[in-house]
Scaffold this motif. Structure first.
Motif, PDB file in Angstrom:
ATOM      1  N   LEU A  68      31.222 -19.933   8.039  1.00 12.17           N
ATOM      2  CA  LEU A  68      30.937 -18.508   7.862  1.00 12.17           C
ATOM      3  C   LEU A  68      31.596 -17.670   8.946  1.00 12.17           C
ATOM      4  CD1 LEU A  68      27.177 -18.558   6.771  1.00 12.17           C
ATOM      5  CD2 LEU A  68      29.157 -17.907   5.385  1.00 12.17           C
ATOM      6  N   SER A  69      31.631 -18.191  10.169  1.00  7.83           N
ATOM      7  CA  SER A  69      32.296 -17.466  11.252  1.00  7.83           C
ATOM      8  C   SER A  69      33.789 -17.336  10.975  1.00  7.83           C
ATOM      9  CB  SER A  69      32.087 -18.176  12.586  1.00  7.83           C
ATOM     10  OG  SER A  69      30.736 -18.203  12.920  1.00  7.83           O
ATOM     11  N   GLU A  70      34.416 -18.422  10.533  1.00  7.73           N
ATOM     12  CA  GLU A  70      35.844 -18.364  10.223  1.00  7.73           C
ATOM     13  C   GLU A  70      36.107 -17.457   9.018  1.00  7.73           C
ATOM     14  OE1 GLU A  70      37.862 -22.092  10.046  1.00  7.73           O
ATOM     15  OE2 GLU A  70      37.289 -22.622  12.085  1.00  7.73           O
ATOM     16  N   CYS A  71      35.205 -17.474   8.043  1.00  7.23           N
ATOM     17  CA  CYS A  71      35.332 -16.594   6.886  1.00  7.23           C
ATOM     18  C   CYS A  71      35.237 -15.133   7.324  1.00  7.23           C
ATOM     19  CB  CYS A  71      34.251 -16.919   5.870  1.00  7.23           C
ATOM     20  SG  CYS A  71      34.327 -15.943   4.369  1.00  7.23           S
ATOM     21  N   TYR A  72      34.303 -14.851   8.212  1.00  7.80           N
ATOM     22  CA  TYR A  72      34.141 -13.490   8.735  1.00  7.80           C
ATOM     23  C   TYR A  72      35.414 -13.042   9.464  1.00  7.80           C
ATOM     24  CZ  TYR A  72      32.445  -9.665  11.654  1.00  7.80           C
ATOM     25  OH  TYR A  72      32.302  -8.467  12.284  1.00  7.80           O
ATOM     26  N   ILE A  73      35.969 -13.940  10.265  1.00  9.23           N
ATOM     27  CA  ILE A  73      37.204 -13.628  11.000  1.00  9.23           C
ATOM     28  C   ILE A  73      38.333 -13.345  10.020  1.00  9.23           C
ATOM     29  CG2 ILE A  73      38.979 -14.626  12.508  1.00  9.23           C
ATOM     30  CD1 ILE A  73      36.584 -16.185  13.838  1.00  9.23           C
ATOM     31  N   SER A  74      38.452 -14.174   8.994  1.00  6.43           N
ATOM     32  CA  SER A  74      39.515 -13.992   7.994  1.00  6.43           C
ATOM     33  C   SER A  74      39.332 -12.669   7.251  1.00  6.43           C
ATOM     34  CB  SER A  74      39.505 -15.148   6.998  1.00  6.43           C
ATOM     35  OG  SER A  74      39.800 -16.351   7.635  1.00  6.43           O
ATOM     36  N   LYS A 104      30.749 -21.385  19.462  1.00  4.01           N
ATOM     37  CA  LYS A 104      31.815 -21.342  20.479  1.00  4.01           C
ATOM     38  C   LYS A 104      33.154 -21.722  19.853  1.00  4.01           C
ATOM     39  CE  LYS A 104      31.491 -20.585  24.375  1.00  4.01           C
ATOM     40  NZ  LYS A 104      31.646 -19.320  25.103  1.00  4.01           N
ATOM     41  N   PHE A 105      33.140 -22.733  18.976  1.00  5.22           N
ATOM     42  CA  PHE A 105      34.357 -23.132  18.288  1.00  5.22           C
ATOM     43  C   PHE A 105      34.908 -21.954  17.477  1.00  5.22           C
ATOM     44  CE2 PHE A 105      36.237 -24.587  14.275  1.00  5.22           C
ATOM     45  CZ  PHE A 105      37.371 -25.193  14.777  1.00  5.22           C
ATOM     46  N   ALA A 106      34.025 -21.256  16.773  1.00  6.03           N
ATOM     47  CA  ALA A 106      34.453 -20.120  15.951  1.00  6.03           C
ATOM     48  C   ALA A 106      35.031 -18.997  16.822  1.00  6.03           C
ATOM     49  CB  ALA A 106      33.283 -19.606  15.118  1.00  6.03           C
ATOM     50  N   GLN A 107      34.426 -18.759  17.994  1.00  3.44           N
ATOM     51  CA  GLN A 107      34.953 -17.732  18.897  1.00  3.44           C
ATOM     52  C   GLN A 107      36.358 -18.090  19.364  1.00  3.44           C
ATOM     53  OE1 GLN A 107      32.040 -17.547  22.013  1.00  3.44           O
ATOM     54  NE2 GLN A 107      30.634 -16.265  20.843  1.00  3.44           N
ATOM     55  N   TYR A 108      36.552 -19.338  19.747  1.00  2.00           N
ATOM     56  CA  TYR A 108      37.879 -19.765  20.187  1.00  2.00           C
ATOM     57  C   TYR A 108      38.869 -19.735  19.027  1.00  2.00           C
ATOM     58  CZ  TYR A 108      36.526 -21.047  24.905  1.00  2.00           C
ATOM     59  OH  TYR A 108      36.112 -21.002  26.212  1.00  2.00           O
ATOM     60  N   VAL A 136      42.428 -17.890  18.845  1.00  2.23           N
ATOM     61  CA  VAL A 136      43.660 -18.589  18.453  1.00  2.23           C
ATOM     62  C   VAL A 136      44.377 -17.805  17.357  1.00  2.23           C
ATOM     63  CG1 VAL A 136      44.554 -20.649  17.281  1.00  2.23           C
ATOM     64  CG2 VAL A 136      42.958 -20.901  19.159  1.00  2.23           C
ATOM     65  N   ALA A 137      43.614 -17.300  16.394  1.00  3.68           N
ATOM     66  CA  ALA A 137      44.225 -16.536  15.303  1.00  3.68           C
ATOM     67  C   ALA A 137      44.931 -15.291  15.832  1.00  3.68           C
ATOM     68  CB  ALA A 137      43.162 -16.151  14.272  1.00  3.68           C
ATOM     69  N   ALA A 138      44.298 -14.600  16.772  1.00  5.04           N
ATOM     70  CA  ALA A 138      44.912 -13.402  17.352  1.00  5.04           C
ATOM     71  C   ALA A 138      46.184 -13.763  18.132  1.00  5.04           C
ATOM     72  CB  ALA A 138      43.916 -12.687  18.266  1.00  5.04           C
ATOM     73  N   LEU A 139      46.133 -14.836  18.904  1.00 14.67           N
ATOM     74  CA  LEU A 139      47.313 -15.262  19.658  1.00 14.67           C
ATOM     75  C   LEU A 139      48.433 -15.721  18.729  1.00 14.67           C
ATOM     76  CD1 LEU A 139      45.578 -17.156  22.593  1.00 14.67           C
ATOM     77  CD2 LEU A 139      46.930 -15.061  22.772  1.00 14.67           C
ATOM     78  N   THR A 140      48.082 -16.404  17.655  1.00 13.83           N
ATOM     79  CA  THR A 140      49.084 -16.841  16.686  1.00 13.83           C
ATOM     80  C   THR A 140      49.755 -15.640  16.037  1.00 13.83           C
ATOM     81  OG1 THR A 140      47.859 -18.876  16.250  1.00 13.83           O
ATOM     82  CG2 THR A 140      49.465 -18.213  14.591  1.00 13.83           C
ATOM     83  N   ASP A 141      48.954 -14.646  15.656  1.00 19.23           N
ATOM     84  CA  ASP A 141      49.523 -13.425  15.075  1.00 19.23           C
ATOM     85  C   ASP A 141      50.490 -12.753  16.036  1.00 19.23           C
ATOM     86  OD1 ASP A 141      48.080 -13.815  12.790  1.00 19.23           O
ATOM     87  OD2 ASP A 141      46.553 -12.301  13.239  1.00 19.23           O
ATOM     88  N   SER A 142      50.100 -12.687  17.284  1.00 20.12           N
ATOM     89  CA  SER A 142      50.948 -12.061  18.295  1.00 20.12           C
ATOM     90  C   SER A 142      52.261 -12.823  18.455  1.00 20.12           C
ATOM     91  CB  SER A 142      50.197 -12.000  19.629  1.00 20.12           C
ATOM     92  OG  SER A 142      51.007 -11.476  20.631  1.00 20.12           O
ATOM     93  N   ARG A 143      52.164 -14.145  18.505  1.00 20.93           N
ATOM     94  CA  ARG A 143      53.371 -14.975  18.666  1.00 20.93           C
ATOM     95  C   ARG A 143      54.279 -14.854  17.448  1.00 20.93           C
ATOM     96  NH1 ARG A 143      54.504 -19.800  16.749  1.00 20.93           N
ATOM     97  NH2 ARG A 143      52.336 -20.221  16.264  1.00 20.93           N
ATOM     98  N   VAL A 144      53.702 -14.890  16.256  1.00 21.17           N
ATOM     99  CA  VAL A 144      54.494 -14.766  15.035  1.00 21.17           C
ATOM    100  C   VAL A 144      55.178 -13.402  14.978  1.00 21.17           C
ATOM    101  CG1 VAL A 144      54.321 -14.619  12.512  1.00 21.17           C
ATOM    102  CG2 VAL A 144      53.208 -16.487  13.726  1.00 21.17           C
ATOM    103  N   GLY A 145      54.475 -12.365  15.410  1.00 21.73           N
ATOM    104  CA  GLY A 145      55.084 -11.037  15.473  1.00 21.73           C
ATOM    105  C   GLY A 145      56.269 -11.000  16.424  1.00 21.73           C
ATOM    106  N   ARG A 204      40.663 -25.702  23.944  1.00 18.47           N
ATOM    107  CA  ARG A 204      39.242 -25.439  24.223  1.00 18.47           C
ATOM    108  C   ARG A 204      38.418 -25.439  22.935  1.00 18.47           C
ATOM    109  NH1 ARG A 204      40.217 -20.371  27.420  1.00 18.47           N
ATOM    110  NH2 ARG A 204      42.140 -21.110  28.295  1.00 18.47           N
ATOM    111  N   ALA A 205      38.982 -24.888  21.868  1.00 16.92           N
ATOM    112  CA  ALA A 205      38.284 -24.895  20.580  1.00 16.92           C
ATOM    113  C   ALA A 205      38.084 -26.328  20.099  1.00 16.92           C
ATOM    114  CB  ALA A 205      39.071 -24.094  19.544  1.00 16.92           C
TER     115      ALA A 205
END
Length: 189
Positions: A156-162, A36-40, A44-53, A91-92
């Motif tokens: 591993l989940s965070e590595c997969y996301i990256s 669940k932490f990895a999903q959140y 967060v990474a997607a939202l951060t990318d959107s905000r930075v954009g 939540r994460a």
């Protein structure tokens, strides 16, 4: 883990196997919290990318934005994006904190249950040698089972996301090269 189980049963008795089993039973809860932490974290990474954009667009289009009076609109969009990001990050953090708390609670719970069963089942008095040896073995076992495995799942989940994000970046078309070729073609004509 098997060697620790064997030594624990020799030193403490069959009650050590109960504590070992309890650790194994609590493991899926920690794995669930790690996932669940990895999903959140992915959200967060997607939202951060959107905000930075959005911030990048604001910086690049600063003159146009000021000329048209859009500062407040962009400020509100960026603030809303950051608010969403912080909510998901919160939540994460709850899942991560739960996982850490369960790690420390497991040690106490397993020790209390193991020693209670040992005293009630055998009727013997616990000796410091037995208690300290069993606690040391449980801590070694817990560190292997309860800390490294869920952290490995999270890592591993965070590595997969990256890797997914890097792969998406690498799949983007290279507009710069195409624009340079068009400019070169225009200049040579």
């Amino acid at each position: 883990s098997v060697l620790i189980l064997i030594v624990g049963i020799i030193v403490t008795g069959p009650a050590f196997a109960v504590g070992f089993s309890l650790m194994i039973l609590l493991l899926p809860i920690q794995i669930y919290a790690g996932r669940k932490f990895a999903q959140y974290r992915s959200r967060v990474a997607a939202l951060t990318d959107s905000r930075v954009g959005l911030v990048s667009q604001t910086v690049l289009g600063n003159r146009v934005m000021k000329f048209n009076g859009w500062e407040d609109s962009f400020r509100e969009k960026i603030a809303h994006q950051r608010e969403q990001e912080v909510n998901v990050l919160y939540r994460a953090s709850i899942y991560r904190a739960f996982n850490e708390a369960l790690f420390y609670f497991t040690s106490l719970l397993v020790s209390v249950i193991t020693f209670t069963i040992d005293v009630l089942a055998t009727g013997r008095v616990l000796s410091p040698k037995t208690v300290f040896t069993a606690i040391t073995l449980f801590n070694m076992l817990q560190y292997i089972i309860s800390k490294h495995l869920p952290n490995a799942v999270t890592g591993l989940s965070e590595c997969y996301i990256s890797c997914r994000r890097i792969q998406a970046l690498l799949k983007l078309s290279e507009h710069c090269d195409q624009e340079v070729k068009e400019i070169d073609a225009e200049q040579s004509s």
